[in-house]
Design an enzyme around this catalytic site. Structure first.
Site, PDB file in Angstrom:
ATOM      1  N   ARG A  12       0.825  -1.119   0.014  1.00 44.73           N
ATOM      2  CA  ARG A  12       0.015   0.010   0.019  1.00 44.73           C
ATOM      3  C   ARG A  12       0.868   1.285  -0.154  1.00 44.73           C
ATOM      4  O   ARG A  12       1.856   1.329   0.582  1.00 44.73           O
ATOM      5  CB  ARG A  12      -1.024   0.080   1.178  1.00 44.73           C
ATOM      6  N   ASP A  14       0.501   5.691   0.556  1.00 48.61           N
ATOM      7  CA  ASP A  14      -0.361   6.940   1.022  1.00 48.61           C
ATOM      8  C   ASP A  14      -1.134   7.560  -0.077  1.00 48.61           C
ATOM      9  O   ASP A  14      -0.601   7.535  -1.094  1.00 48.61           O
ATOM     10  CB  ASP A  14       0.226   7.788   1.939  1.00 48.61           C
ATOM     11  N   ARG A 170       8.503   8.736   4.519  1.00 45.99           N
ATOM     12  CA  ARG A 170       8.100  10.005   4.733  1.00 45.99           C
ATOM     13  C   ARG A 170       8.689  10.866   5.987  1.00 45.99           C
ATOM     14  O   ARG A 170       9.347  12.085   6.089  1.00 45.99           O
ATOM     15  CB  ARG A 170       6.806  10.534   4.619  1.00 45.99           C
TER      16      ARG A 170
END
Length: 218
Positions: A12, A14, A170
């Site tokens: 997955r 974001d 991130r």
């Protein structure tokens, strides 16, 4: 393929994160489509923002997520006097100069196997927060542009690992930005890995600068 299927991606990402090397699989017992017909037919129905680059008939035991050995993410900073409109959705513009030598020093700390719990998004649930980082690199890539605008470049943070936690890259990049701005020392990265203290981590970088670029399989 003429019937309902369940598609599984390699992982997955974001909302707002880009991918040039996402891999997915689905199971179907029979179909009249060749892999080329499937790719072309799928692209005719997808929006322009998504494209199937290639299709294969895989071993029945293949699983896009569980069979993955390592993944490569890159984060792109846009460096220059002004943000370029066509790069803004794909990168994070930094007005302040970034000390690349200090960022490289902090980045190299990530190599090897560590507990990355501190870099995980709050509220995430996972079996283990231990991950192994195989490669890291900080490189600058020039952007061809009219001379009147001055030199524009992309600062690329590349990380190859066994897997990544939610918002892990991130959070690492946000911490690196603070290092580059000399808000915190490069040694902060080692301190975070040792203490797993989320409070020591920098800001979470915007999703738009992150790219999933490659997934490795046996």
């Amino acid at each position: 393929v003429g019937k309902r299927v369940r598609v599984t991606g390699s992982g997955r990402t974001d909302a707002g994160v880009h991918a040039t090397g996402q891999i997915a699989h689905f199971d179907v017992e029979t179909t009249k489509l060749t892999v080329d017909n499937f790719r072309n037919g799928l692209n005719s129905k997808l929006p322009l923002s998504i494209r199937c680059l290639e299709a294969w008939e895989a071993d029945p035991r293949f699983h896009a997520q569980r069979s993955a050995l390592r993944k490569q993410y890159s984060y792109y900073f846009l460096l220059g006097q002004v943000p370029l409109p066509h790069w803004d959705p794909l990168s994070w513009w930094s007005l302040r100069p970034l000390r690349e030598d200090l960022m490289s020093e902090a980045l190299s700390t990530l190599l090897g196997e560590h507990d990355f719990k501190a870099f995980q998004a709050a509220g995430s649930k996972t079996g283990t927060t231990i991950r192994k980082i195989y490669e890291v690199a900080l490189t600058r890539e020039l952007i061809p542009f009219p001379e009147a605008l001055g030199e524009q470049s992309l600062l690329r943070v590349r990380i190859v690992g066994s897997g990544f936690l939610k918002q892990m890259v991130r959070s690492i990049v946000g911490t690196l930005k603070w290092v580059g701005e000399r808000k915190i020392p490069p040694s902060r990265m080692a301190e975070i890995l040792e203490t797993c203290d989320r409070k020591l981590v920098g800001i979470t970088a915007p999703a738009r600068g992150l790219w999933l670029e490659r997934v490795w399989y046996s």
